[in-house]
Design a protein around this motif. Structure first.
Motif, PDB file in Angstrom:
ATOM      1  N   THR A   1      10.379 -23.808  15.847  1.00 57.75           N
ATOM      2  CA  THR A   1      10.097 -23.651  17.272  1.00 57.75           C
ATOM      3  C   THR A   1      11.341 -23.145  17.989  1.00 57.75           C
TER       4      THR A   1
ATOM      5  N   PRO B   1       1.039 -26.931  29.958  1.00 58.20           N
ATOM      6  CA  PRO B   1       1.143 -25.669  29.221  1.00 58.20           C
ATOM      7  C   PRO B   1       1.937 -24.628  30.005  1.00 58.20           C
TER       8      PRO B   1
ATOM      9  N   SER C   1       8.141 -25.482  28.524  1.00 60.31           N
ATOM     10  CA  SER C   1       7.224 -26.259  27.690  1.00 60.31           C
ATOM     11  C   SER C   1       7.105 -25.685  26.281  1.00 60.31           C
ATOM     12  N   LEU C   2       7.431 -24.396  26.123  1.00 59.94           N
ATOM     13  CA  LEU C   2       7.391 -23.803  24.785  1.00 59.94           C
ATOM     14  C   LEU C   2       8.560 -24.270  23.932  1.00 59.94           C
TER      15      LEU C   2
ATOM     16  N   SER D   1      -0.075 -23.596  25.023  1.00 59.53           N
ATOM     17  CA  SER D   1       0.389 -24.973  24.849  1.00 59.53           C
ATOM     18  C   SER D   1       1.427 -25.106  23.749  1.00 59.53           C
ATOM     19  N   GLY D   2       1.599 -24.070  22.942  1.00 59.94           N
ATOM     20  CA  GLY D   2       2.593 -24.144  21.878  1.00 59.94           C
ATOM     21  C   GLY D   2       2.858 -22.785  21.269  1.00 59.94           C
TER      22      GLY D   2
ATOM     23  N   PRO E   1       7.721 -29.391  24.655  1.00 59.25           N
ATOM     24  CA  PRO E   1       6.369 -29.664  25.163  1.00 59.25           C
ATOM     25  C   PRO E   1       6.316 -31.004  25.900  1.00 59.25           C
TER      26      PRO E   1
END
Length: 721
Positions: free
Chosen positions: A43, A66, A58-59, A240-241, A62
């Protein structure tokens, strides 16, 4: 090769292993330098937004909210730059939690942040009058809504454009006429890939169509530190990811079979950066439609096997990963020798062009590179002792040597209009090509004496002796105080040929200082140039491959300070995390200002990894002599380094060494497999007191080193100088 020390035991050996370590420069334990990801899914570490984006962080971290990208027609497209902190490789994926209608997300990757966007550089296709709010440009490449556009002396903002007609809408009217053919530039530019898809066969921009929540995967990307994600169509997407499925060789500290640690933080970083570069270059079996494992030249480009790179990659990958590295090297050699021509020539790359097949097709690039391929195979045997494999290749190696012999002149020099590694043809009888052929002959003689014909070995040695005599008689230039480039260019000083001459004993003792001085005239603050007239017009001004030859040459004549000084200039900036071009890997080349000058520059390139090999072999001091380290040499060259320690894997078991130097005392502790033997050489003078396992000895002193013949086992050597 078996591992005889568990990681925990190796870590414990760390700083505590040396009584002098407590007073040395503080450094971290060796596993803390390992750069591989800790998990298969990687990540990002940082995020930066442009346009209408909420919760970009948030990326990275988290927290239930989102990341939302919203693009409005005529306004700056929403985008996020994700920074992974170092190069990785694999398939990016997005977890979509919500989307309005159908959206297109453009995803590009880059090793260098500066090349994630490509500014437009075009001209006006037609004159534009005062008051106009539309202009027509010759090319729409690099345009993006929201960018500034400069037309001559006037700057505006792009509020829209049509790629087909190349008509650009401006935010306000022009205040004066602009003539046709006026230069037009933009900033910061549009998303752009730094990958060369035609060479690598993978990569390039991904345009992801998103219609519903769920996971969306991009294509495979071979080497990148950054992702630029842009919502190119009007609408809103919630993410969201975001992560990457890592798809190079992921090595944690538990996977290392060899390691290195010293009192010098920068040198430690170089060693592990070289190891990680090789891991990024490793293509696992089954990836990209190819069943076999391969060592590519670069993570991003060319993603091909190159024989010149293998000369550095082979020892590096085996010294760091042991059997795993040996398997990758053997598989790469299989691909290489499968494409050998009937006349014996080996391609520079067996799998270069990938436009029609993932397997690529061979490129017979250079006669010199053909010889490099044979040397890479001999290196495999030297480091592994795999007798069965090398016996199977021996007929191929003899055919390749016969091919190279066709370029030997009656004067015992090599004349070949060859491109070698820097892509500019040299003519006449060339010093470097002659020395390279000499090296190949010596390597083949060693191989034949070990597994083949002693008669052939004697013949190869005789030819090598004649080449050495001819180079010294006909290519030495007393005015340069060094060897000239060739018989056509005797007054041109070149780095590589003179470096190899030092490394392989061509230079008589009385001339060495002069050659070292001459080479230093090629140094810049960023490393050494190849020499006048040899710079590649595409930017290969400073070659880590060539600089590695020079550091090896300086080590060979005990100019340790010079070798390390050049290492610091060339590789020091690469391992500085504060450098904008930092990738955790080592770079293919530099330009004259110490950076790179084109997007496709490879910033994790195998041929640059020579510090890893040389720090193990010259600073720690461990090298193979007999195949598979049946016999070995341990000769630390401390220079100004206070201490070093490490492990080298072999088929017989690990060789470990640790030494301290200071206060007129040198201490070396070695542990070698019991069924091996070798020579230990430690810095000493004629008046030094030398103790082996606590007992005084009277060793032979040669060029500042006490020479000791030892059987395998644990030994402590102490020198009081």
């Amino acid at each position: 090769m078996r591992r005889t020390l568990a990681v925990a035991a190796i870590v414990a050996l760390g700083l505590a292993a040396s009584p002098a370590a407590a007073t040395a420069t503080p450094v971290r334990s060796w596993p803390s330098y390992v750069l591989g990801p800790h998990a298969d899914q990687v990540t990002p570490k940082r995020a930066e937004a442009r346009g209408t984006v909420s919760h970009a962080g948030s990326l990275v971290h988290p927290h239930g909210r989102p990341t939302t990208l919203t693009t409005i027609a005529g306004r700056t497209p929403a985008s996020v730059v994700l920074d992974f902190g170092q190069d990785i490789a694999g398939t990016p994926y997005l977890d979509i939690s919500q989307v309005s209608g159908t959206a297109t997300l453009n995803l590009v990757t880059g090793e260098a942040r500066e090349f994630l966007r490509r500014p437009a550089a075009t001209t006006l296709a037609a004159p534009a009058a005062t008051g106009a709010q539309q202009v027509t440009v010759a090319s729409a490449t690099g345009l993006e809504v929201g960018n500034t556009i400069t037309l001559g002396a006037q700057t505006r903002t792009i509020v829209g454009f049509d790629a087909a007609t190349r008509i650009v809408d401006l935010d306000r009217p022009l205040e004066q006429d602009v003539a046709a053919a006026t230069a037009v530039t933009t900033a910061p530019g549009a998303p752009a890939s730094d990958e060369s898809r035609g060479l690598a066969g993978v990569g390039g921009p991904d345009n992801l169509q998103v219609t519903a929540p769920g996971r969306v995967a991009a294509g495979f990307h071979g080497g990148f530190r950054f992702i630029l994600l842009t919502l190119t169509t009007p609408g809103t997407v919630q993410v969201s990811g975001l992560g990457v499925d890592f798809q190079a060789y992921r090595a944690t500290a538990r996977d290392y079979r060899g390691w290195f640690l010293s009192s010098d933080e920068q040198l430690n970083r170089m060693w592990y950066a070289g190891a990680y570069t090789l891991q990024l270059n490793m293509k696992p079996a089954g990836l990209n439609g190819l069943p076999d494992a391969r060592i590519y030249d670069g993570a991003k480009r060319d993603r091909s096997i190159w024989t010149g790179d293998l000369l550095v990659q082979g020892p590096t990958i085996i010294n760091t990963l042991g059997d795993v590295g040996a398997d990758y090297l053997r598989s790469s050699l299989d691909a290489l020798f499968a494409t050998q021509r009937a006349d014996g020539a080996l391609p520079g790359s067996p799998d270069f062009a990938k436009r029609t097949s993932p397997a690529g097709s061979p490129l017979f690039y250079s006669n010199n590179y053909s010889g490099y391929g044979a040397r890479a195979a001999i290196d495999y045997f030297r480091y592994t002792g795999d007798r069965e494999y090398i016996l199977g290749l021996l007929p191929n190696l003899r055919r390749e040597l016969a091919y190279n012999a066709t370029f030997l002149t009656a004067d015992n020099l090599v004349a070949s209009n060859d491109r070698d590694y820097w892509q500019a043809t040299q003519t006449g009888a060339v010093t470097k090509y002659s020395i390279d052929y000499y090296i190949l002959l010596r390597e083949m003689a060693w191989l034949e004496r070990t597994v083949g014909s002693a008669t052939d070995a004697a013949g190869y040695d005789a030819t090598a002796d004649a080449i050495k005599t001819a180079v010294n008689a006909k290519l030495w230039n007393p005015t340069l105080g060094a060897y000239g480039q060739s018989t056509d260019h005797p007054d041109v000083l070149v780095e590589d040929a003179n470096a190899l001459a030092l490394q392989y004993g061509f230079v008589p003792a009385g001339r060495r200082a002069g050659v070292l001085r001459a080479l230093k005239t090629l140094w810049t603050p960023y490393g050494a140039i190849l020499g006048p007239g040899l710079q590649d017009p595409t930017g290969h001004t400073i070659e880590p491959f060539g600089n590695g030859m020079e550091t090896a040459g300086r080590f060979a004549v005990d100019d340790v300070d010079g070798a390390l000084a050049l290492m610091r200039r060339t590789w020091g900036p690469m391992v500085d995390p504060g450098n904008p071009l930092y990738t955790g890997g080592l770079w293919e080349f530099k330009n004259s200002s110490g950076g790179v000058n084109r997007p496709t520059a490879s910033l994790a390139h195998g041929w640059a990894a020579s510090p890893t090999v040389q720090l193990t072999q010259q600073i720690l001091g461990v090298q193979p002599v007999g195949a598979g380290y049946t016999t070995w040499t341990i000769q630390p060259r401390p220079g100004r380094v206070a201490w070093a320690q490490g492990v080298v894997p072999t088929r017989h078991g690990d060789i470990s060494a640790r030494w301290t130097s200071g206060n007129h005392r040198f201490n070396l502790h070695v542990s070698t497999p019991g069924n091996t033997s070798g020579t230990v050489a430690v810095p000493a003078g004629k008046r030094s007191i030398v103790l082996v396992d606590g007992r005084p000895v009277r060793p032979r002193i040669t060029e500042g080193y006490a020479q000791l013949s030892l059987r395998g086992g644990r030994h402590t050597i102490t020198v009081q100088r």
